[in-house]
Design a protein around this motif. Sequence first.
Motif: not given
Length: 197
Positions: A88-91, A142-148
């Motif tokens: 989902g929204d988590e790792m 600065l990551g890919q934008g997903g914030g995981y």
Amino acid sequence: MEDSIKKTQIRDLIRSKRSLITAEQAAGYDAVLSEQLISVSDKELRSIISSASCVALYKAVRGELPCDGIAQFFLENGKTICYPKVKGDEMEFYEITDPNSQFTEGAYGIPEPKSGLRKIYPGDIDLMIVPALAYSEDGSRLGQGGGYYDRWLNKAEAASKAPYTIGVCYDFQIYSAIPVQKYDYAVDCIMAVYTED
């Protein structure tokens, strides 16, 4: 310039530069990164690396700096290694004992641990090797934008279970400053590999 526009510009530029790196070059840079980590001169960092019993890594995609050599080094030295799996929204992180057979294609085309492997919980991970599209010299990421990674690390920190974080990247991914928000998690240190340009 608006932060979101600047972030997009940096992401596009880095993705473009990384796309020029061949598989052969990436394998060479992987070896350079391993050597840097193994022979790090800073005493405190060397102690953190050698005393870590569980290390979180990532599988490189789309031109990211590979860290397969690091994984092999830790495995050969009896450390537990683990990799993220998107739920989902988590790792969540799972132990890998055989990097050649325990991955499957996951979210966003990123190799992730197969089902049935041992889950590793926050607090069990001592050291995390963190990918990014760009870093600032002070460790802002600065990551890919997903914030995981930001979500996982912020939650772990709130529970006093955050690992020591090393951001790894190519030299052209480091900026003097990048736009950041309050939830963006900064790494403890950066290890950069210098490219041939």
